[in-house]
Design a protein around this motif. Structure first.
Motif, PDB file in Angstrom:
ATOM      1  N   VAL A   1      29.140 -74.321  82.921  1.00 12.72           N
ATOM      2  CA  VAL A   1      27.731 -74.706  82.808  1.00 12.72           C
ATOM      3  C   VAL A   1      26.905 -73.581  83.412  1.00 12.72           C
ATOM      4  N   THR A   2      25.995 -73.011  82.636  1.00 13.02           N
ATOM      5  CA  THR A   2      25.207 -71.872  83.090  1.00 13.02           C
ATOM      6  C   THR A   2      23.728 -72.095  82.817  1.00 13.02           C
ATOM      7  N   SER A   3      22.906 -71.326  83.535  1.00 18.35           N
ATOM      8  CA  SER A   3      21.461 -71.392  83.334  1.00 18.35           C
ATOM      9  C   SER A   3      20.874 -70.003  83.486  1.00 18.35           C
ATOM     10  N   CYS A   4      19.859 -69.690  82.700  1.00 15.60           N
ATOM     11  CA  CYS A   4      19.215 -68.385  82.776  1.00 15.60           C
ATOM     12  C   CYS A   4      18.228 -68.350  83.933  1.00 15.60           C
ATOM     13  N   LEU A   5      18.262 -67.258  84.697  1.00 14.91           N
ATOM     14  CA  LEU A   5      17.331 -67.063  85.802  1.00 14.91           C
ATOM     15  C   LEU A   5      16.120 -66.278  85.325  1.00 14.91           C
ATOM     16  N   GLY A   6      15.069 -66.284  86.120  1.00 14.42           N
ATOM     17  CA  GLY A   6      13.836 -65.601  85.740  1.00 14.42           C
ATOM     18  C   GLY A   6      14.000 -64.098  85.620  1.00 14.42           C
TER      19      GLY A   6
ATOM     20  N   GLU B   1      22.224 -64.628  84.626  1.00 11.06           N
ATOM     21  CA  GLU B   1      22.725 -65.962  84.334  1.00 11.06           C
ATOM     22  C   GLU B   1      23.394 -66.532  85.576  1.00 11.06           C
ATOM     23  N   ALA B   2      23.091 -67.766  85.925  1.00 10.29           N
ATOM     24  CA  ALA B   2      23.707 -68.437  87.063  1.00 10.29           C
ATOM     25  C   ALA B   2      24.783 -69.391  86.563  1.00 10.29           C
ATOM     26  N   LEU B   3      25.961 -69.314  87.169  1.00 10.45           N
ATOM     27  CA  LEU B   3      27.039 -70.241  86.851  1.00 10.45           C
ATOM     28  C   LEU B   3      26.876 -71.469  87.741  1.00 10.45           C
ATOM     29  N   LEU B   4      26.576 -72.611  87.130  1.00  6.73           N
ATOM     30  CA  LEU B   4      26.288 -73.829  87.886  1.00  6.73           C
ATOM     31  C   LEU B   4      27.529 -74.649  88.174  1.00  6.73           C
TER      32      LEU B   4
ATOM     33  N   SER C   1      18.876 -78.674  80.359  1.00  9.20           N
ATOM     34  CA  SER C   1      18.604 -77.874  81.553  1.00  9.20           C
ATOM     35  C   SER C   1      19.609 -76.755  81.741  1.00  9.20           C
ATOM     36  N   ALA C   2      20.653 -76.709  80.904  1.00  4.55           N
ATOM     37  CA  ALA C   2      21.688 -75.686  81.064  1.00  4.55           C
ATOM     38  C   ALA C   2      22.418 -75.487  79.739  1.00  4.55           C
ATOM     39  N   THR C   3      23.153 -74.396  79.674  1.00  4.32           N
ATOM     40  CA  THR C   3      24.023 -74.097  78.533  1.00  4.32           C
ATOM     41  C   THR C   3      25.457 -74.430  78.916  1.00  4.32           C
ATOM     42  N   VAL C   4      26.206 -75.019  77.994  1.00  2.00           N
ATOM     43  CA  VAL C   4      27.609 -75.360  78.233  1.00  2.00           C
ATOM     44  C   VAL C   4      28.455 -74.601  77.221  1.00  2.00           C
ATOM     45  N   THR C   5      29.424 -73.836  77.726  1.00  2.00           N
ATOM     46  CA  THR C   5      30.242 -72.965  76.892  1.00  2.00           C
ATOM     47  C   THR C   5      31.719 -73.248  77.121  1.00  2.00           C
TER      48      THR C   5
END
Length: 268
Positions: free
Chosen positions: A96-101, A105-108, A129-133
């Motif tokens: 589960v990841t999210s893009c930072l400003g 990319e942050a690994l959640l 709220s996040a990308t799942v790969t």
């Protein structure tokens, strides 16, 4: 394998682990038996959403939605998209990841069989709220928001469990946010390895193996650091005898790792 040792495997076993190549940290810990469900239902790791459901409700939950498969690297859902289905993981691993400003990319987190992903959008009907790969070949059940809501109305135990899952993830996120500012990188790295071992360990012939392939870049994203700093911290752990690298795997001495992580025995 001696008690207290943890085996970590490298994605590229022919590379020198002291070089800057991408290394995979696949962690294990001991003992394993307490981390898995009983023989009555051995498929779901303890602590996952499905493992916490009563057996009858779990069976009904697994009949929801449609079955689907994802190849390694394929995205199950994308951040900011407005689809609202929930995904039940049946096999494989996802990140589960999210893009930072700043464009990074942050690994959640890492999710394993028995976990759910996409529950927030399914419950609130808000953008992802996040990308799942998929990290490996992954089999899932895809459940629409409408079908999920109807199921939860008729099975309040499942509703309590899914909200408990959300609360646990929020609590973990808050803890990590505090640790980012309160501990140096080596301690955060050790804590991440302990948590991965505790959450995702399974018993193998040389120990308890976690099939979570994380490169140095992904480890850095997980603990809020840089690849270069994580590389240095891993080298220090090797030098101090906390981890040992061999041809195709790394052995971590659990008690030493917990001391570096500043954790009491059994805490994670």
């Amino acid at each position: 394998m001696a008690t207290g040792e943890v085996v970590l495997f490298w994605r590229n076993p022919t590379s020198d682990p002291d070089q800057d190549g991408e290394q995979v940290v696949t962690t294990t810990s001991t003992p394993a038996t307490s981390r898995w469900c009983t023989s009555e239902d051995p498929l779901w790791p303890s602590g996952t959403f499905l493992s916490e459901l009563p057996q009858g409700i779990r069976r009904n939950m697994l009949d929801l939605g449609i079955r689907d498969r994802f190849a390694p690297g394929e995205r199950l859902m994308r951040e900011n998209e407005r689809d609202t289905h929930l995904v039940l993981l049946l096999s494989g691993l996802v990140k589960v990841t999210s893009c930072l400003g700043n464009g990074h990319e942050a690994l959640l987190g890492i999710r394993v069989p028995g976990d759910v992903v996409g529950e927030m959008a399914a419950l609130e009907e808000t953008p992802r709220s996040a990308t799942v790969t998929a990290c490996s070949g992954t089999e899932v059940r895809v459940v629409s928001s409408a079908e999920l809501r109807l199921f939860l109305v008729h099975h309040p135990e499942a509703a309590v469990t899914i909200y408990r899952t959300c609360a646990r993830r929020l609590r973990r996120a808050n803890r990590w946010r505090l640790e980012f500012g309160g501990f140096p990188v080596k301690v955060r790295l050790a804590r991440a390895l302990v948590e991965l071992a505790t959450a995702h360990g399974r018993k193998g012939w040389r120990g308890v193996i976690v099939g979570v392939d994380l490169s140095q870049s992904e480890l850095a994203a997980l603990i809020g650091s840089t690849k270069e700093t994580v590389h240095k911290a891993l080298a220090e752990l090797r030098r101090d005898g906390v981890i040992e690298t061999r041809c195709q795997y790394m052995t971590v001495h659990e008690e030493r790792l917990r001391r570096v992580a500043q954790l009491e025995r059994g805490a994670s």
